[in-house]
Design a protein around this motif. Structure first.
Motif, PDB file in Angstrom:
ATOM      1  N   UNK A 157     -13.204  75.495   5.796  1.00  0.00           N
ATOM      2  CA  UNK A 157     -13.326  76.006   7.157  1.00  0.00           C
ATOM      3  C   UNK A 157     -14.419  75.313   7.957  1.00  0.00           C
ATOM      4  N   UNK A 158     -15.310  74.624   7.300  1.00  0.00           N
ATOM      5  CA  UNK A 158     -16.463  74.012   7.975  1.00  0.00           C
ATOM      6  C   UNK A 158     -16.004  73.060   9.080  1.00  0.00           C
ATOM      7  N   UNK A 159     -16.526  73.258  10.271  1.00  0.00           N
ATOM      8  CA  UNK A 159     -16.240  72.470  11.473  1.00  0.00           C
ATOM      9  C   UNK A 159     -14.828  72.689  12.019  1.00  0.00           C
ATOM     10  N   UNK A 160     -14.075  73.607  11.411  1.00  0.00           N
ATOM     11  CA  UNK A 160     -12.739  73.905  11.922  1.00  0.00           C
ATOM     12  C   UNK A 160     -12.701  75.238  12.674  1.00  0.00           C
ATOM     13  N   UNK A 161     -13.784  76.021  12.571  1.00  0.00           N
ATOM     14  CA  UNK A 161     -13.820  77.336  13.205  1.00  0.00           C
ATOM     15  C   UNK A 161     -15.181  77.543  13.873  1.00  0.00           C
ATOM     16  N   UNK A 162     -15.226  78.493  14.804  1.00  0.00           N
ATOM     17  CA  UNK A 162     -16.478  78.798  15.508  1.00  0.00           C
ATOM     18  C   UNK A 162     -17.311  79.850  14.789  1.00  0.00           C
ATOM     19  N   UNK A 163     -16.714  80.569  13.867  1.00  0.00           N
ATOM     20  CA  UNK A 163     -17.414  81.601  13.106  1.00  0.00           C
ATOM     21  C   UNK A 163     -16.500  82.119  12.014  1.00  0.00           C
ATOM     22  N   UNK A 164     -17.057  82.913  11.095  1.00  0.00           N
ATOM     23  CA  UNK A 164     -16.302  83.346   9.921  1.00  0.00           C
ATOM     24  C   UNK A 164     -16.437  84.847   9.713  1.00  0.00           C
ATOM     25  N   UNK A 165     -15.300  85.497   9.465  1.00  0.00           N
ATOM     26  CA  UNK A 165     -15.261  86.870   8.980  1.00  0.00           C
ATOM     27  C   UNK A 165     -15.083  86.800   7.471  1.00  0.00           C
ATOM     28  N   UNK A 166     -15.951  87.472   6.744  1.00  0.00           N
ATOM     29  CA  UNK A 166     -16.011  87.269   5.294  1.00  0.00           C
ATOM     30  C   UNK A 166     -16.033  88.601   4.563  1.00  0.00           C
ATOM     31  N   UNK A 167     -15.062  88.806   3.670  1.00  0.00           N
ATOM     32  CA  UNK A 167     -15.030  89.999   2.831  1.00  0.00           C
ATOM     33  C   UNK A 167     -15.197  89.571   1.376  1.00  0.00           C
ATOM     34  N   UNK A 168     -16.340  89.934   0.800  1.00  0.00           N
ATOM     35  CA  UNK A 168     -16.615  89.582  -0.600  1.00  0.00           C
ATOM     36  C   UNK A 168     -17.176  90.802  -1.325  1.00  0.00           C
ATOM     37  N   UNK A 169     -16.357  91.817  -1.561  1.00  0.00           N
ATOM     38  CA  UNK A 169     -16.880  93.021  -2.227  1.00  0.00           C
ATOM     39  C   UNK A 169     -17.342  92.757  -3.655  1.00  0.00           C
ATOM     40  N   UNK A 170     -16.930  91.630  -4.226  1.00  0.00           N
ATOM     41  CA  UNK A 170     -17.291  91.336  -5.609  1.00  0.00           C
ATOM     42  C   UNK A 170     -18.617  90.594  -5.756  1.00  0.00           C
ATOM     43  N   UNK A 171     -19.256  90.218  -4.649  1.00  0.00           N
ATOM     44  CA  UNK A 171     -20.554  89.550  -4.731  1.00  0.00           C
ATOM     45  C   UNK A 171     -21.379  89.860  -3.490  1.00  0.00           C
ATOM     46  N   UNK A 172     -22.710  89.852  -3.606  1.00  0.00           N
ATOM     47  CA  UNK A 172     -23.549  90.103  -2.435  1.00  0.00           C
ATOM     48  C   UNK A 172     -23.287  89.067  -1.349  1.00  0.00           C
ATOM     49  N   UNK A 173     -23.369  89.504  -0.092  1.00  0.00           N
ATOM     50  CA  UNK A 173     -23.084  88.614   1.019  1.00  0.00           C
ATOM     51  C   UNK A 173     -23.971  87.389   1.046  1.00  0.00           C
TER      52      UNK A 173
END
Length: 349
Positions: free
Chosen positions: A112-128
């Motif tokens: 996703x790097x340089x392809x988006x302006x920001x990221x929505x991230x769901x990672x319940x299995x690891x700390x953010x």
């Protein structure tokens, strides 16, 4: 042959830079020139190249979304909420999955790097904070349903503990004392929070917590089905089963039916999430209603606010309420008519 910005400039009899200013609305242009540019673009059917425009503006008009999975009703509802909110704000989506594995998460974020302006991230299995180590520091990020150890990032969670506490209290109020729980993945933040809500309700009722009533699961229907097969082999069976999500409750319902047990006459059953099909099972499923679409929409709002702000706003932490929804799959021990008091937030649906 595709129409270019040069063709528009030639038709409107203006410079290429003027066409760019009009279409990107970056500088003041006389109304006469603006009209000529827009008319020329319309006549020629010109559509700006988003890749070329992103090289000039450093903006892509896209939001990245990384979730554990894209199948199942929960994620379908979540992505619908994200998509609707993104469209309202003129953003498109680039969606990736981690399958709850760190190496897949790392690959998704790097893609996703340089392809988006920001990221929505769901990672319940690891700390953010561990998850964002795979992203450049200047990329705006908003977390969903994820544990954060600090306040350096925005996060939108829902009240996992409160919802499961309400479900447990509901069953206790119906007279149940042998309440089995089909848990979620061991490393998952949301599963741990739901288990914490279960323990809170037991403590409030003066009941001892017994880990023997916990059956491990992974949020799949198969896990719910297999958990019930395990429970039915025990010499002392539960009078009620709490599944940590609706998918496992659906699997549990199937296994109970195959074993010849009636829900709720022989065993009460409840889930969590209140996905759309929960009301259409037979019997309809008591569950904790998560505002799934709103979760996605709120996260998009936080992310776009960050992207469009001249100065990045202070990170926000939102916790959305979860409601108890009482349906036909739970009843007093023995399946008698319901007479016990229910949580004030409970509702029949």
């Amino acid at each position: 042959m595709s129409v270019t910005i040069r063709d528009v400039a030639r038709r409107a009899q203006v410079s290429i830079s003027t066409v760019s200013r009009v279409l990107n609305d970056t500088c003041r242009v006389s109304e006469e020139k603006r009209r000529r540019v827009l008319e020329a673009a319309e006549q020629l059917g010109y559509r700006p190249n988003p890749v070329a425009r992103s090289l000039l503006t450093k903006e892509t008009g896209a939001l990245g979304v990384v979730v554990p999975f894209v199948f199942g009703e929960f994620f379908a509802e979540l992505l619908n909420g994200i998509d609707a909110a993104a469209q309202e704000r003129a953003f498109c989506l680039t969606i990736s999955t981690s399958h709850r594995h760190e190496h897949e998460l790392r690959a998704a974020l790097q893609s996703l790097h340089k392809r988006v302006d920001g990221v929505l991230l769901m990672t319940p299995e690891m700390p953010g904070e561990q998850a964002v180590a795979h992203l450049p520091e200047d990329v705006p990020v908003v977390f969903l349903n994820t544990r954060l150890s600090g306040d350096g990032y925005a996060v939108v969670n829902f009240d996992n503990a409160g919802g499961f506490r309400a479900l447990t209290r509901h069953l206790i109020a119906l007279g149940h004392r042998r309440i089995a729980v089909i848990t979620g993945p061991e490393a998952a933040f949301d599963a741990a929070e739901r288990l914490r809500g279960y323990r809170m309700a037991l403590e409030e009722a003066g009941m001892a917590f017994d880990p023997a009533w916990l059956i491990p699961g992974d949020y799949s229907q198969r896990a719910g089905y297999e958990a019930v097969q395990t429970l039915l082999a025990w010499p002392e069976r539960p009078t009620a089963i709490l599944a940590s999500n609706d998918q496992m409750a659906f699997g549990a319902l199937s296994a109970l039916r195959e074993a010849g047990l009636r829900v709720p006459e022989d065993v009460s059953l409840a889930g969590f999430d209140d996905v759309p099909s929960a009301r259409y099972t037979v019997p309809s499923l008591t569950s904790a209603r998560v505002p799934i679409r709103d979760l996605g929409a709120r996260a998009v709002q936080c992310l776009v606010d960050h992207i469009q702000a001249e100065t990045p706003p202070a990170p926000r932490s939102l916790v959305l309420p979860v409601d108890l929804v009482v349906r036909d799959s739970t009843a007093p021990v023995g399946g008698r008519l319901h007479t016990a008091a229910i949580e004030p937030t409970a509702r029949k649906a």
